[in-house]
Design a protein around this motif. Structure first.
Motif: not given
Lengths: 259, 259
Positions: B18-35
């Protein structure tokens, strides 16, 4: 007994070199195989890494060794369990929030009868005498100063008083940090060393690794490293006195008292 | 807005998939790039990893993805900053000790006027409305119950009351954990899914990765995953209701109340 490592620096500095030496003592060149932990202060922020396995075999330790986290204050501990079983919650450094700051604590020694002291607002998670002592110290600080005292001298004096009270219970070599200060107490064994210009090349005792700080550091850098045993073979480490309370800030020893 | 990920399991389970999916959203597939940050409960022990950089580029995140930490409860958060600058102390999950347990907290949303509430014994380190709300909740719990209440029902009712009070200040999607329970509140968006026998092969939405849980899990395993958005494409995620308060323990939803 456990081994301690602390750092106080005037610029964010990584501790990879010293850490590389220390972790070998966690199951390879030393017997401290019952877990380890490291805490970093980054501005007001704080993060800690813990692993209840021998540091010499720890994947987390390997990661920390390779990944340079730059910090002005670091506390690290490798554990040889005597009180409290080997598990994550008994792994130093312990940390708690007081006055909107994270305080952290790592201890070497055994404290007899410490658990008879009455706690105030902080409760241990694990079963070590060390965490109990830390909870007692923070509880006493909070009792005396419901808000952070403006006088740093007052605060320092209270911390010293509390350390001396705890040290009456047994062996108490300790590193305790808030955001700004690294408070240390040497009961039996603690060494320290300040690296500043002119820098030298340093050779680790526990690993075939040397670093030329002339290449790594800037001329204004001041970095103090504190450890249970010297970590390098060719630098001049100072042994703290018995019952020496010292405070470090931005790499510099700002206060010392032996009694 | 931020993204949340939680896990509750009846056996220590890793969250790598699950973590492998979520972290993509942190700056790659999503905009949640602030930590981003993640907290693991291991027995009574607790450890958390934080990084104030985009999870998609984070060395710490890569490490967590590869290093299987097995835990019965996990809280994870990737941040899109709205209140409070990007720095370590503003990175969820936040954690504090209450009654000798570590409580942790991750929040999605904005809370208007929350900082007018009077705190009791817990002070924020950073500047987010989320950490303030968490400190207020724990302070209220401690005020009402100076020692841990024996009745789990009483405690659960108080947590629900406090969540509902905070939710009056704005958007409040939250995961909060003590050692035993994962308390959740859905104000606008939160999905959940229980994996148990018969297991299926699951395909991540954000990465080209699938896992056949028939191979990975044992027949008795019960694992619930909670997330802001579904993480897999071929499983049946349940959307929580608006203002749903739910509690998970050992992988099972043990209580739910919508009002």
């Amino acid at each position: 007994m456990c081994e301690l490592l602390g750092m106080s620096a005037n610029v964010p500095t990584d501790i990879c070199f010293s850490f590389s030496g220390l972790i070998k003592r966690g199951g390879e060149t030393g017997i401290h195989k019952d877990g380890w932990g490291i805490a970093f202060y980054e501005g007001k922020g704080f993060r800690a890494f813990h692993d209840p396995v021998a540091s010499a075999n720890s994947e987390v330790a390997k990661f920390i060794q390779q990944y340079s986290i730059k910090s002005t204050q670091v506390i690290c501990h490798i554990r040889k369990a005597n009180r409290g079983r080997v598990c994550l919650e008994n792994t130093h450094p312990f940390s708690r929030e007081l006055w909107g700051q994270i305080w952290s604590f790592a201890h070497n020694g055994q404290l007899k009868g410490i658990k008879k002291k009455v706690l105030n607002g902080y409760t241990p998670i694990g079963t070590t005498d060390s965490e109990y002592a830390f909870c007692w110290i923070l509880g006493q600080l909070r009792k005396k100063y419901p808000v952070k005292p403006k006088s740093k001298v007052k605060l320092r004096k209270t911390v010293e008083e509390l350390f001396r009270k705890v040290s009456q219970h047994g062996v108490f070599n300790v590193l305790m940090s808030d955001v700004d200060h690294l408070y240390t107490f040497c009961n039996t064994k603690l060494y320290w060393l300040t690296r500043q210009t002119p820098f030298v090349e340093a050779q680790l005792l526990d690993a075939d690794l040397c670093v030329d700080f002339n290449q790594e550091a800037s001329p204004d850098d001041v970095v103090t490293v504190i450890a249970t045993e010297p970590l390098t073979s060719n630098e001049q480490w100072t042994k703290m006195e018995t019952n020496e309370f010292s405070v470090f800030r931005l790499g510099v020893k700002t206060f010392t008292q032996v009694s």
